[in-house]
Structure formats: structure tokens, C-alpha cells
Design a protein around this motif. Structure first.
Motif, PDB file in Angstrom:
ATOM      1  N   PHE A 176     -65.850  51.109 -97.574  1.00  0.00           N
ATOM      2  CA  PHE A 176     -65.898  50.694 -98.973  1.00  0.00           C
ATOM      3  C   PHE A 176     -67.249  51.028 -99.600  1.00  0.00           C
ATOM      4  O   PHE A 176     -67.330  51.492-100.740  1.00  0.00           O
ATOM      5  CB  PHE A 176     -65.627  49.191 -99.107  1.00  0.00           C
ATOM      6  CG  PHE A 176     -64.175  48.845 -99.048  1.00  0.00           C
ATOM      7  CD1 PHE A 176     -63.276  49.384 -99.966  1.00  0.00           C
ATOM      8  CD2 PHE A 176     -63.680  47.988 -98.083  1.00  0.00           C
ATOM      9  CE1 PHE A 176     -61.925  49.082 -99.903  1.00  0.00           C
ATOM     10  CE2 PHE A 176     -62.329  47.687 -98.015  1.00  0.00           C
ATOM     11  CZ  PHE A 176     -61.460  48.227 -98.933  1.00  0.00           C
ATOM     12  N   SER A 188     -67.418  54.709-100.129  1.00  0.00           N
ATOM     13  CA  SER A 188     -66.537  55.061-101.239  1.00  0.00           C
ATOM     14  C   SER A 188     -67.230  54.774-102.573  1.00  0.00           C
ATOM     15  O   SER A 188     -67.160  55.575-103.509  1.00  0.00           O
ATOM     16  CB  SER A 188     -65.244  54.271-101.116  1.00  0.00           C
ATOM     17  OG  SER A 188     -64.505  54.331-102.293  1.00  0.00           O
ATOM     18  N   GLN A 204     -68.264  57.293-105.552  1.00  0.00           N
ATOM     19  CA  GLN A 204     -67.796  57.040-106.919  1.00  0.00           C
ATOM     20  C   GLN A 204     -68.954  56.927-107.886  1.00  0.00           C
ATOM     21  O   GLN A 204     -68.897  57.437-109.002  1.00  0.00           O
ATOM     22  CB  GLN A 204     -66.971  55.746-106.960  1.00  0.00           C
ATOM     23  CG  GLN A 204     -65.568  55.934-106.473  1.00  0.00           C
ATOM     24  CD  GLN A 204     -64.790  54.628-106.473  1.00  0.00           C
ATOM     25  OE1 GLN A 204     -64.629  53.971-107.485  1.00  0.00           O
ATOM     26  NE2 GLN A 204     -64.325  54.234-105.314  1.00  0.00           N
ATOM     27  N   PHE A 242     -60.986  57.999 -94.141  1.00  0.00           N
ATOM     28  CA  PHE A 242     -60.018  57.488 -95.115  1.00  0.00           C
ATOM     29  C   PHE A 242     -59.978  58.311 -96.397  1.00  0.00           C
ATOM     30  O   PHE A 242     -59.361  57.914 -97.367  1.00  0.00           O
ATOM     31  CB  PHE A 242     -60.363  56.042 -95.469  1.00  0.00           C
ATOM     32  CG  PHE A 242     -60.377  55.121 -94.279  1.00  0.00           C
ATOM     33  CD1 PHE A 242     -59.232  54.919 -93.531  1.00  0.00           C
ATOM     34  CD2 PHE A 242     -61.536  54.472 -93.906  1.00  0.00           C
ATOM     35  CE1 PHE A 242     -59.245  54.076 -92.432  1.00  0.00           C
ATOM     36  CE2 PHE A 242     -61.559  53.623 -92.808  1.00  0.00           C
ATOM     37  CZ  PHE A 242     -60.412  53.428 -92.072  1.00  0.00           C
ATOM     38  N   ILE A 243     -60.660  59.438 -96.401  1.00  0.00           N
ATOM     39  CA  ILE A 243     -60.808  60.173 -97.655  1.00  0.00           C
ATOM     40  C   ILE A 243     -59.902  61.392 -97.726  1.00  0.00           C
ATOM     41  O   ILE A 243     -59.883  62.215 -96.824  1.00  0.00           O
ATOM     42  CB  ILE A 243     -62.283  60.588 -97.852  1.00  0.00           C
ATOM     43  CG1 ILE A 243     -63.141  59.333 -97.998  1.00  0.00           C
ATOM     44  CG2 ILE A 243     -62.435  61.491 -99.072  1.00  0.00           C
ATOM     45  CD1 ILE A 243     -64.603  59.580 -98.168  1.00  0.00           C
ATOM     46  N   THR A 294     -54.188  49.978 -97.904  1.00  0.00           N
ATOM     47  CA  THR A 294     -55.568  49.470 -97.988  1.00  0.00           C
ATOM     48  C   THR A 294     -56.553  50.447 -97.346  1.00  0.00           C
ATOM     49  O   THR A 294     -57.681  50.573 -97.802  1.00  0.00           O
ATOM     50  CB  THR A 294     -55.720  48.102 -97.299  1.00  0.00           C
ATOM     51  OG1 THR A 294     -55.242  48.212 -95.972  1.00  0.00           O
ATOM     52  CG2 THR A 294     -54.971  47.018 -98.019  1.00  0.00           C
ATOM     53  N   ASP A 295     -56.100  51.139 -96.292  1.00  0.00           N
ATOM     54  CA  ASP A 295     -56.996  52.087 -95.617  1.00  0.00           C
ATOM     55  C   ASP A 295     -57.153  53.379 -96.397  1.00  0.00           C
ATOM     56  O   ASP A 295     -58.253  53.745 -96.789  1.00  0.00           O
ATOM     57  CB  ASP A 295     -56.457  52.421 -94.221  1.00  0.00           C
ATOM     58  CG  ASP A 295     -56.924  51.427 -93.180  1.00  0.00           C
ATOM     59  OD1 ASP A 295     -57.788  50.598 -93.516  1.00  0.00           O
ATOM     60  OD2 ASP A 295     -56.437  51.484 -92.038  1.00  0.00           O
ATOM     61  N   TYR A 296     -56.044  54.064 -96.591  1.00  0.00           N
ATOM     62  CA  TYR A 296     -56.129  55.444 -97.070  1.00  0.00           C
ATOM     63  C   TYR A 296     -56.107  55.584 -98.589  1.00  0.00           C
ATOM     64  O   TYR A 296     -56.361  56.660 -99.112  1.00  0.00           O
ATOM     65  CB  TYR A 296     -55.021  56.286 -96.444  1.00  0.00           C
ATOM     66  CG  TYR A 296     -55.176  56.374 -94.950  1.00  0.00           C
ATOM     67  CD1 TYR A 296     -56.192  57.156 -94.414  1.00  0.00           C
ATOM     68  CD2 TYR A 296     -54.375  55.639 -94.095  1.00  0.00           C
ATOM     69  CE1 TYR A 296     -56.377  57.221 -93.050  1.00  0.00           C
ATOM     70  CE2 TYR A 296     -54.555  55.693 -92.719  1.00  0.00           C
ATOM     71  CZ  TYR A 296     -55.556  56.487 -92.211  1.00  0.00           C
ATOM     72  OH  TYR A 296     -55.758  56.548 -90.865  1.00  0.00           O
ATOM     73  N   LEU A 349     -57.130  52.608-100.925  1.00  0.00           N
ATOM     74  CA  LEU A 349     -58.202  51.812-101.525  1.00  0.00           C
ATOM     75  C   LEU A 349     -59.588  52.247-101.063  1.00  0.00           C
ATOM     76  O   LEU A 349     -60.574  52.053-101.759  1.00  0.00           O
ATOM     77  CB  LEU A 349     -57.982  50.324-101.239  1.00  0.00           C
ATOM     78  CG  LEU A 349     -56.694  49.754-101.823  1.00  0.00           C
ATOM     79  CD1 LEU A 349     -56.619  48.255-101.596  1.00  0.00           C
ATOM     80  CD2 LEU A 349     -56.582  50.051-103.307  1.00  0.00           C
ATOM     81  N   LYS A 350     -59.686  52.828 -99.869  1.00  0.00           N
ATOM     82  CA  LYS A 350     -60.996  53.270 -99.389  1.00  0.00           C
ATOM     83  C   LYS A 350     -61.297  54.710 -99.774  1.00  0.00           C
ATOM     84  O   LYS A 350     -62.302  55.267 -99.362  1.00  0.00           O
ATOM     85  CB  LYS A 350     -61.069  53.123 -97.864  1.00  0.00           C
ATOM     86  CG  LYS A 350     -61.166  51.671 -97.418  1.00  0.00           C
ATOM     87  CD  LYS A 350     -61.059  51.530 -95.929  1.00  0.00           C
ATOM     88  CE  LYS A 350     -60.916  50.071 -95.556  1.00  0.00           C
ATOM     89  NZ  LYS A 350     -60.469  49.918 -94.167  1.00  0.00           N
ATOM     90  N   ASN A 351     -60.399  55.297-100.542  1.00  0.00           N
ATOM     91  CA  ASN A 351     -60.593  56.675-100.970  1.00  0.00           C
ATOM     92  C   ASN A 351     -61.342  56.690-102.300  1.00  0.00           C
ATOM     93  O   ASN A 351     -60.844  56.165-103.288  1.00  0.00           O
ATOM     94  CB  ASN A 351     -59.224  57.335-101.115  1.00  0.00           C
ATOM     95  CG  ASN A 351     -59.325  58.804-101.436  1.00  0.00           C
ATOM     96  OD1 ASN A 351     -60.410  59.326-101.672  1.00  0.00           O
ATOM     97  ND2 ASN A 351     -58.201  59.469-101.457  1.00  0.00           N
ATOM     98  N   PRO A 352     -62.536  57.284-102.337  1.00  0.00           N
ATOM     99  CA  PRO A 352     -63.316  57.248-103.580  1.00  0.00           C
ATOM    100  C   PRO A 352     -62.658  57.989-104.734  1.00  0.00           C
ATOM    101  O   PRO A 352     -63.040  57.790-105.875  1.00  0.00           O
ATOM    102  CB  PRO A 352     -64.630  57.916-103.189  1.00  0.00           C
ATOM    103  CG  PRO A 352     -64.364  58.670-101.956  1.00  0.00           C
ATOM    104  CD  PRO A 352     -63.246  57.968-101.261  1.00  0.00           C
ATOM    105  N   PHE A 353     -61.677  58.830-104.450  1.00  0.00           N
ATOM    106  CA  PHE A 353     -61.078  59.623-105.517  1.00  0.00           C
ATOM    107  C   PHE A 353     -59.820  58.985-106.084  1.00  0.00           C
ATOM    108  O   PHE A 353     -59.145  59.556-106.933  1.00  0.00           O
ATOM    109  CB  PHE A 353     -60.796  61.045-105.026  1.00  0.00           C
ATOM    110  CG  PHE A 353     -62.016  61.686-104.462  1.00  0.00           C
ATOM    111  CD1 PHE A 353     -63.076  62.039-105.290  1.00  0.00           C
ATOM    112  CD2 PHE A 353     -62.152  61.883-103.096  1.00  0.00           C
ATOM    113  CE1 PHE A 353     -64.229  62.591-104.769  1.00  0.00           C
ATOM    114  CE2 PHE A 353     -63.303  62.441-102.569  1.00  0.00           C
ATOM    115  CZ  PHE A 353     -64.345  62.793-103.418  1.00  0.00           C
TER     116      PHE A 353
END
Lengths: 194, 141
Positions: free
Chosen positions: A32, A35, A39, A128-129, B103-105, B107-111
Motif C-alpha cells: 500500500f 502504491s 500514485q 500486485f502491480i 484486495t491484493d491485485y 486495491l494495491k495496484n497504483p494504477f
């Protein structure tokens, strides 16, 4: 009061040995935070190259500190002075402290003498990205590339470090390769040392 | 063999943010899926009000002749629901698992932008794997 006197008392805080430190933090908390870092930086830039540069700079600061800390903690205030020494220090010691494991591989570039690659099947920061299609080849591993550059620069091995996605046959996801291109002076010095 | 037809995720205002077809039986066009999503959102809200029991969280399972609809609502109001063959087991587990993946893939994705349609490669990949039958059987241990 059993055990009193068994714990060694240090009158001076500087005499205390450096503690190993807590070895783990929550992956979710880190994900988090990272992330948010991405952002935030995204709001400050207007192109992807700039974003990559900012992430790298953020990593650079981490790298410089990590080098200092690890040299003191693990190496008794000594640091590597040879090219292969510092590379394996990054590949194993630094990686282990930051990501809890040794990097998947460390290779020498086939085309150029001054290039080395550290590869990871799944880089922790990328766990996770998913990169949107319109961002092209952007890789959040730029942050890790920055860390590596920070360590190398601090140790006196200036280099250009970049992160790339490299597709692997038989795997759904591309792996991340951290490409290290050393400055000319480093190789000259290395040649002189023999 | 029990089969999963489709999976939906709707945001807290009733907009469809994720839809995935898994069967061949119940293919719907985009407009229909959007309609179904917002319809379910309202029905879910009404069911909470109509329920004779206090502290009701809305419909969890709708059983029809030709399909079952299992619904799971997270604490933030995002709803996950799956349409499957009547009598399919372990759907609650699957929805919780999809929530975990979300929640993992997502919500934790900045994009990812909150409340917007989900376009995350890793999420897609993991959901597809999760829905595969052997995986469902595994979850039901």
C-alpha cells in the motif's frame, strides 16, 4: 529476581552492539505504501520517463542508506572494492535484507563487457502491480533499479541502472531484469587492479 | 458437473466494475450485464429493508430453476456475485477468495482508480485460475 546480572549492562549507548533489527514487515503495508508512492509521483509528472526517474531517485536514497547500514552491520565497517564483490553483495546481502531472499540470477551481459543483469521472476514491488497497456514498457522496478544504483554509487561504482520486463518462454508473466551498465572509469580501475 | 456461469463485481453505487463470463450457456451482451448489476444492487438494498429480521445484510443466495446467484458484500459496500448452475457448492468460499484477490491485485495496484472498471492483468489471471474447477474443489477442503 532470577537472571539479574546476566544481561550485560552498557553504560554508553555507543558500546552496544548494533542489533540485527526486525527482519520482516507486513507485505500488505509495504504494498500500500509503495502504491501510494507511485500514485503521488504520478501526480507530479507529465510523462512516463519522468515518473521512472522520480521512482529511481526515491530508490537511490534507500540504496545509499542500505549500503551504509549493511557495511556496518554485516561487514564490520568494510566494503567491497572489486566489481564482482560488490555485485554479489547486491545480489545476495542487499537482496536478502530488502526482499527476504537472494535474487534469482546474476549474469554478465553477452553483448557488452560493462553490463551485468540481476533478474527476478517476480520482483517484490511488482507483486500486485499490473501495468496498464497505455503505459508501454514502464516498470515499477525502476525503484529497485534506483536502490541498486544507490548502493553501487555509494560504494564507488557509478553505473546507469534500469529495470526492464523480459518475457520468458513457458511463463505467463515476464520477469524483471535490472540492467547495470558501469561507468568507463570503473572498468579501467578494475583492469588496473587485475 | 456443477458449473460457474459468470462473475460480477459492483461498486458501492451499483455500477458494474468487473464482469467475467465462464460458461458458454449464459453469454450476455454488455448492456444486459450493466442492467443486471444495477438491478441486483437495488434489489439487494430493498431486501435489507424488507427483511423481518433486524440486522439483515441483504440477499446472500437467490435460487431459481435454472441458476443460483450467490452474493457477498464487503464491509465497504462492494458486492461480488456469481451466477452458477443450481446446487453448486462452495460458492461462498469462491467469493471470499475473489474478494481476497480484489484486495491484493486491484486495491494495491497504483494504477487502479477506485470505483472504476477493473482492468488489471494480474487480477484477471488469478480470477481465471481461481474459477477453474479443480481450484474450486480445492477451496472446499
Amino acid at each position: 529476581m532470577i537472571g539479574v546480572g546476566k544481561i550485560k549492562q552498557y553504560s554508553n549507548v555507543l558500546d552496544k552492539p548494533v542489533s540485527k533489527g526486525k527482519q520482516e514487515v507486513s507485505l500488505s503495508a509495504f504494498a500500500f505504501l509503495f502504491s501510494e508512492l507511485v500514485q503521488y509521483n504520478q501526480t507530479q509528472v507529465d510523462n512516463i520517463a519522468e515518473l521512472e526517474r522520480r521512482l529511481e531517485d526515491a530508490g537511490y536514497a534507500v540504496g545509499a542508506r542500505v549500503l551504509e547500514l549493511l557495511c556496518h552491520r554485516d561487514k564490520g565497517n568494510r566494503r567491497e572494492t572489486r566489481l564482482l564483490g560488490i555485485l554479489s553483495f547486491v545480489h545476495s546481502t542487499v537482496w536478502k535484507v530488502l526482499f527476504g531472499k537472494v535474487a534469482d540470477s546474476l549474469e554478465k551481459g553477452t553483448e557488452h563487457e560493462d553490463e551485468y543483469m540481476i533478474s527476478e521472476k517476480e520482483l517484490l514491488v511488482n507483486r500486485f502491480i499490473s501495468i496498464p497497456k497505455d503505459m508501454g514498457t514502464f516498470n515499477c522496478g525502476a525503484f529497485v533499479a534506483g536502490i541498486v544504483r544507490g548502493v553501487l554509487d555509494g560504494a564507488g561504482f557509478p553505473a546507469v541502472v534500469t529495470a526492464h520486463f523480459v518475457p520468458v518462454e513457458g511463463l505467463l508473466r515476464p520477469r524483471t531484469t535490472i540492467l547495470i551498465k558501469f561507468a568507463e572509469e570503473v572498468l579501467k580501475r578494475e583492469a588496473r587492479l587485475g | 458437473m456443477a458449473a460457474i456461469y459468470s462473475l460480477y463485481i459492483i461498486n458501492k453505487s451499483g455500477g458494474l466494475i468487473y464482469y467475467k463470463d465462464h460458461g458458454t450457456a449464459s453469454r450476455m451482451d454488455t448492456n444486459d450485464t450493466l442492467r443486471l448489476a444495477s438491478l441486483w444492487h437495488s434489489m439487494h438494498a430493498i431486501s435489507q429493508q424488507l427483511s423481518p429480521v433486524s440486522g439483515c445484510f441483504g440477499v446472500e443466495l437467490l435460487e431459481a430453476d435454472t441458476f443460483d446467484l450467490h452474493c457477498f458484500q464487503s464491509l465497504t459496500g462492494t458486492k461480488f456475485f456469481v451466477v452458477c448452475e443450481p446446487g453448486t457448492q462452495n460458492m461462498e468460499m469462491l467469493l471470499k477468495y475473489v474478494y481476497e484477490l480484489y484486495t491484493d491485485y486491484v486495491l494495491k495496484n497504483p494504477f487502479y482508480e477506485m470505483e472504476m472498471p477493473i482492468r488489471c492483468e494480474l487480477f484477471d489471471l488469478n480470477v481465471t485460475q481461481g474459477v477453474q474447477k479443480d481450484r474450486v474443489a480445492l477451496l472446499g477442503r
